[in-house]
Design an enzyme around this catalytic site. Structure first.
Site, PDB file in Angstrom:
ATOM      1  N   GLU A 107       0.789  -1.225   0.000  1.00 44.41           N
ATOM      2  CA  GLU A 107       0.000   0.000   0.000  1.00 44.41           C
ATOM      3  C   GLU A 107       0.821   1.275   0.000  1.00 44.41           C
ATOM      4  O   GLU A 107       1.928   1.312   0.517  1.00 44.41           O
ATOM      5  CB  GLU A 107      -0.839   0.048   1.282  1.00 44.41           C
ATOM      6  CG  GLU A 107      -1.649  -1.177   1.483  1.00 44.41           C
ATOM      7  CD  GLU A 107      -2.381  -1.145   2.814  1.00 44.41           C
ATOM      8  OE1 GLU A 107      -3.010  -2.146   3.131  1.00 44.41           O
ATOM      9  OE2 GLU A 107      -2.315  -0.129   3.520  1.00 44.41           O
ATOM     10  N   CYS A 348      -1.638   1.554   8.348  1.00 42.69           N
ATOM     11  CA  CYS A 348      -0.842   0.644   7.516  1.00 42.69           C
ATOM     12  C   CYS A 348      -1.408  -0.761   7.489  1.00 42.69           C
ATOM     13  O   CYS A 348      -1.739  -1.321   8.507  1.00 42.69           O
ATOM     14  CB  CYS A 348       0.582   0.504   8.026  1.00 42.69           C
ATOM     15  SG  CYS A 348       1.029   1.617   9.295  1.00 42.69           S
TER      16      CYS A 348
HETATM   17  N1  SAH Z   1       8.016  -0.239  10.564  1.00 42.45           N
HETATM   18  C1  SAH Z   1       8.197   1.163  10.642  1.00 42.45           C
HETATM   19  C2  SAH Z   1       7.417   1.973   9.614  1.00 42.45           C
HETATM   20  C3  SAH Z   1       5.972   1.623   9.327  1.00 42.45           C
HETATM   21  S1  SAH Z   1       4.676   2.034  10.402  1.00 42.45           S
HETATM   22  C4  SAH Z   1       7.904   1.655  12.032  1.00 42.45           C
HETATM   23  O1  SAH Z   1       7.476   0.863  12.855  1.00 42.45           O
HETATM   24  O2  SAH Z   1       8.164   2.822  12.327  1.00 42.45           O
HETATM   25  C5  SAH Z   1       4.447   3.749  10.519  1.00 42.45           C
HETATM   26  C6  SAH Z   1       3.886   4.155  11.861  1.00 42.45           C
HETATM   27  O3  SAH Z   1       2.495   3.794  12.037  1.00 42.45           O
HETATM   28  C7  SAH Z   1       4.611   3.500  13.023  1.00 42.45           C
HETATM   29  O4  SAH Z   1       4.856   4.439  14.021  1.00 42.45           O
HETATM   30  C8  SAH Z   1       3.604   2.464  13.484  1.00 42.45           C
HETATM   31  O5  SAH Z   1       3.856   2.050  14.795  1.00 42.45           O
HETATM   32  C9  SAH Z   1       2.316   3.212  13.300  1.00 42.45           C
HETATM   33  N2  SAH Z   1       1.096   2.397  13.300  1.00 42.45           N
HETATM   34  C10 SAH Z   1       0.935   1.096  13.003  1.00 42.45           C
HETATM   35  N3  SAH Z   1      -0.340   0.720  13.153  1.00 42.45           N
HETATM   36  C11 SAH Z   1      -1.014   1.819  13.542  1.00 42.45           C
HETATM   37  C12 SAH Z   1      -2.378   2.079  13.851  1.00 42.45           C
HETATM   38  N4  SAH Z   1      -3.289   1.125  13.795  1.00 42.45           N
HETATM   39  N5  SAH Z   1      -2.689   3.340  14.222  1.00 42.45           N
HETATM   40  C13 SAH Z   1      -1.775   4.326  14.283  1.00 42.45           C
HETATM   41  N6  SAH Z   1      -0.476   4.141  13.992  1.00 42.45           N
HETATM   42  C14 SAH Z   1      -0.107   2.897  13.629  1.00 42.45           C
END
Ligand code: SAH
Length: 360
Positions: A107, A348
């Site tokens: 995505e 995500c």
């Molecule tokens: N793996 C990397 C980048 C991808 S996620 C990381 O962990 O930073 C990008 C951001 O979205 C991260 O801070 C992750 O923890 C957050 N994230 C994941 N699921 C989420 C959700 N359901 N609601 C809000 N933020 C979320």
């Protein structure tokens, strides 16, 4: 079949020589690819014979959109991609996931900001990190994306929206520091003068906290923005929702971030997804102010997007504002992230999850 999108300009020149052409043909091809050409026929300053030759031995690569959802309230578009097939098959028959599994899709999210358009890019299909609140982890890890497939997301997003992408954030599916070489290749391609010529400061990489790669990144890309997903301040609590913390404990992570700011003089962004009853108490905020005190940093508070399968829900916007106020008072710059695309499963991995559920 050679896949050309994702190669450096020198590699494309080398490829041109290998097929009996002059290096400058390689440069022309590189420029077309990085401008978003999806077929060799679009490369109108190449002789027809060369275009035919290319069709026989190479493919453009990149990716194509299989699904686009728009949030009409703010223009955010969530795009589900699949890897593009050979160039001669990319004739506009997208819209299906035939021949591929729905699991091998990834995505991107196109967002409009006052400073320009930004694309949130995926670095992997699925993810190995296993964060408990995140939809990307639910199906496990499928594969790494190549530099060309990451660049392809940018080019395809421009094709789909008809707008220019001036900023990228690697905050889609996957852990970029678990696919470092390809991510590094992607950033260099974005910056390439004959390519998109994007400024380093228009790029942001987000990590769940892989400490050795934070050090490496600070050396390799001192001008690219770094974001770190913090989410909890104690080892006990953080390990429960982010298994990566068992290997790289939170205090060491914060120390690595501090070193990074000292070395690069660049501000680090800490992402903190507010989960109701999990990490949004006054005590959590107190720990945050204590541990981040004096650091060149900024806290980005994000009320968690609800993913039904995970059982977590976000704190209220009011609580998020309150926490931002408490941090500011303690001298730690904090903002509550503007929620873009909440009507279209902005978190995500959520769009792919839906697609899988539909096609299962
Ligand atoms: N793996 C990397 C980048 C991808 S996620 C990381 O962990 O930073 C990008 C951001 O979205 C991260 O801070 C992750 O923890 C957050 N994230 C994941 N699921 C989420 C959700 N359901 N609601 C809000 N933020 C979320």
């Amino acid at each position: 079949m050679q896949t050309l999108l994702g190669m450096t300009i020198d590699e494309v020149k080398q490829f041109a020589v290998e097929i009996g052409e002059k290096p400058f043909r390689g440069k022309q091809i590189f420029v077309w690819l990085n401008r978003g050409a999806s077929s060799f026929d679009e490369m109108t300053d190449l002789p027809k014979a060369l275009r035919e030759k290319l069709k026989g031995c190479a493919q453009v690569g990149g990716c194509r959109a299989v699904k686009v959802q728009e949030d009409p309230s703010d223009g955010t578009r969530k795009i589900l991609f699949e890897a593009a097939g050979p160039a001669e098959q990319t004739d506009g028959q997208s819209g299906s996931v035939d021949g591929r599994t729905a699991a091998d899709t990834f995505e991107g999210v196109f967002m409009k900001y006052s400073y320009g358009n930004s694309l949130c890019v995926s670095s992997q299909v699925g993810c190995r990190m296993g964060c408990r609140f995140c939809a990307s982890s639910l199906g496990g890890f499928v594969r790494n994306l190549s530099a060309g497939e990451m660049l392809g997301q940018v080019l395809e997003a421009e094709r789909v929206t008809g707008e220019k992408v001036g900023h990228i954030v690697i905050m889609g599916m996957g852990e970029p520091f678990d696919n470092y070489e390809n991510v590094a290749g992607f950033l260099r391609l974005l910056h390439a003068e004959e390519g998109r010529n994007m400024g380093w400061r228009n790029m942001t990489v987000s990590t769940s906290g892989i400490i050795p790669m934070i050090r490496q990144f600070g050396e390799d890309f001192p001008q690219v923005n770094l974001a770190i997903s913090l989410h909890r301040m104690t080892d006990e609590g953080r390990s429960r929702i982010m298994p990566v913390n068992r290997k790289y404990p939170v205090d060491e992570l914060i120390e690595a971030a501090r070193e990074y700011t000292v070395k690069t003089h660049r501000r680090v962004t800490f992402e903190y997804a507010l989960i109701e009853g999990e990490n949004d108490s006054d005590e959590d905020v107190r720990l945050m102010t204590e541990k981040l005190s004096g650091m060149l940093c900024h806290v980005n508070l994000i009320p968690l997007n609800k993913v039904d399968e995970t059982g977590f829900s976000g704190s209220s916007r009011r609580r998020a504002q309150e926490i931002a106020g408490m941090l500011e008072t303690a001298g730690i710059p904090a903002t509550v992230r503007r929620q873009l695309g909440s009507q279209i499963d902005g978190a995500c991995g959520q769009l792919r999850l839906k697609q899988q559920t539909v096609s299962d």
